[in-house]
Design an enzyme around this catalytic site. Structure first.
Site, mmCIF file in Angstrom:
data_model
loop_
_atom_site.group_PDB
_atom_site.id
_atom_site.type_symbol
_atom_site.label_atom_id
_atom_site.label_comp_id
_atom_site.label_asym_id
_atom_site.label_seq_id
_atom_site.Cartn_x
_atom_site.Cartn_y
_atom_site.Cartn_z
ATOM 1 N N ASP A 191 19.274 -20.757 -37.147
ATOM 2 C CA ASP A 191 18.248 -21.513 -36.401
ATOM 3 C C ASP A 191 18.520 -23.093 -36.858
ATOM 4 O O ASP A 191 18.597 -23.359 -38.100
ATOM 5 C CB ASP A 191 16.797 -21.112 -36.903
ATOM 6 N N ASP A 208 18.365 -24.002 -29.611
ATOM 7 C CA ASP A 208 18.750 -24.188 -30.870
ATOM 8 C C ASP A 208 18.547 -22.689 -31.927
ATOM 9 O O ASP A 208 18.613 -22.976 -32.980
ATOM 10 C CB ASP A 208 17.622 -24.978 -31.563
ATOM 11 N N GLU A 209 18.664 -21.577 -31.287
ATOM 12 C CA GLU A 209 18.827 -20.677 -31.999
ATOM 13 C C GLU A 209 19.386 -19.108 -31.459
ATOM 14 O O GLU A 209 19.388 -19.376 -30.201
ATOM 15 C CB GLU A 209 17.106 -20.028 -32.609
#
Length: 360
Positions: free
Chosen positions: A14, A108-109
């Site tokens: 993350d 983003d993860e």
């Protein structure tokens, strides 16, 4: 009940305050300041906030007006999804160097299954650390990670040592970890569900574990069975890769902007070497070659040309690259150049990006 092997090795990566961190990366003057990505004012909505802003209670989905009330010195910056996607692709390419089992959740993860990985490394903890180091070296951004036997625990664990940290929950620690975990920290348990659990006397995992399957289904419907299983470490959802191959590409970001077309040809020559290597390794050929140019002001341009035959060797496609470079005037200094092949000869057209290291 003890969990039984064999266990999967799952990493959840993350990025830390991703949108805000990208803004700081592109504008170093913002570093260490309270910034919010999104619209200012009553109708504006916050998409993300830096950790400095979060200390004042600024968070995503909050109105710009309320955010400013909580943090009067808050600095607003505009969203830039093209830039977020660019960096996200760089980060994912790092993931793919370790495993093809990558399941992106957002820009983003992502989840990674490294049970069997391309590095032959038995330590998922070490792999997670390597990946986080690589992300920082190649993008300048920080990431956190959670490592455990399934996606649910890895996701929860990645939030524990944020920012710029990681948490491993080993198989023999899973049950105790879940029993001691506050229910509002369980992934998927929001404020409404947590409040309902509190009313039922459920505050930590051990309280949840004392409830029967029937009780939980009665109180939470289908989700009740999910809660019954996860608190016992049972979550069998596999990492689902959704990688679509449509092109093979290589690009390079320069430590200093370049404006001379002679220098650009020199850089493109090296990028073409990498592209040829990747094409041969994947036994792929393509008809469409694309030149990607990113200028110092972050504007981007692509120029493409399609041949009526498949190309793979550098000697076949590099003359086309030169044509594309000189096709139009270069209007600014350049910070990135890239080459990609599309219109491939493969039936299973999956996406492969080759990100060369930054010249830091």
């Amino acid at each position: 009940m003890e969990l039984q092997p064999p266990f999967r090795k799952i990493i959840h990566v993350d990025m830390d305050a991703f949108y805000a961190s990208v803004a700081e990366l592109d504008n170093p003057e913002l570093r260490g300041k309270a910034i919010a990505v999104g619209g200012e004012g009553r109708r504006g909505v916050i998409s993300a906030a830096s950790y400095e802003a979060r200390k004042f209670g600024v968070k995503s989905a909050m109105s710009g007006t309320l955010a400013k009330q909580k943090c009067p010195h808050l600095i607003f910056v505009n969203t830039d999804f093209a830039r977020y996607k660019e960096i996200s692709l760089q980060v994912r390419e790092i993931f793919y160097e370790y495993t093809d089992l990558v399941e992106p959740l957002s820009l983003d993860e992502a989840y990674l299954d490294v049970t069997e990985n391309k590095k032959g490394n038995p330590s998922a903890n070490t792999i997670a650390r390597e990946i986080r180091d690589r992300i920082f070296e190649e993008t300048g951004l920080r990431a956190s990670a959670g490592i455990s036997i399934n996606k649910f625990i890895a996701k929860v664990a990645s939030d524990i040592n944020k920012p710029n940290g990681q948490k491993t929950v080993h198989p023999d620690e899973v049950i105790q970890f879940l029993e001691e975990l506050p229910v509002n920290k369980f992934y998927g348990v929001g404020k409404v569900t947590a409040a309902k659990m509190y009313n039922l006397g459920i505050f930590v995992g051990n309280d949840l574990k004392k409830k029967s399957l029937e009780e939980l289904v009665k109180s939470f419907g289908k989700s009740g069975a999910h809660y019954y299983n996860i608190v016992r470490g049972i979550h069998n959802s596999a990492v689902k890769p959704n990688r679509i191959r449509k092109s093979v590409a290589a690009e390079r970001t320069f430590s200093e902007n370049i404006s001379s077309e002679i220098f650009m040809i020199e850089r493109l020559d090296k990028i073409a070497d990498e592209l040829e290597k990747r094409m041969k390794k994947s036994d792929t050929k393509g008809k469409t070659i694309t030149l990607k140019i990113k200028y110092s002001d972050f504007t981007q341009q692509t120029r493409s040309k399609t041949k009526d035959y498949f190309m793979q060797a550098k000697e076949e496609f590099f003359p086309v690259v030169k044509e594309l470079l000189f096709q139009d005037e270069i209007t600014n200094s350049v910070r990135l150049l890239g080459l990609s092949f599309g219109n491939l000869n493969t039936e299973n057209k999956e996406l492969v990006w080759v990100q060369l290291k930054f010249e830091f």
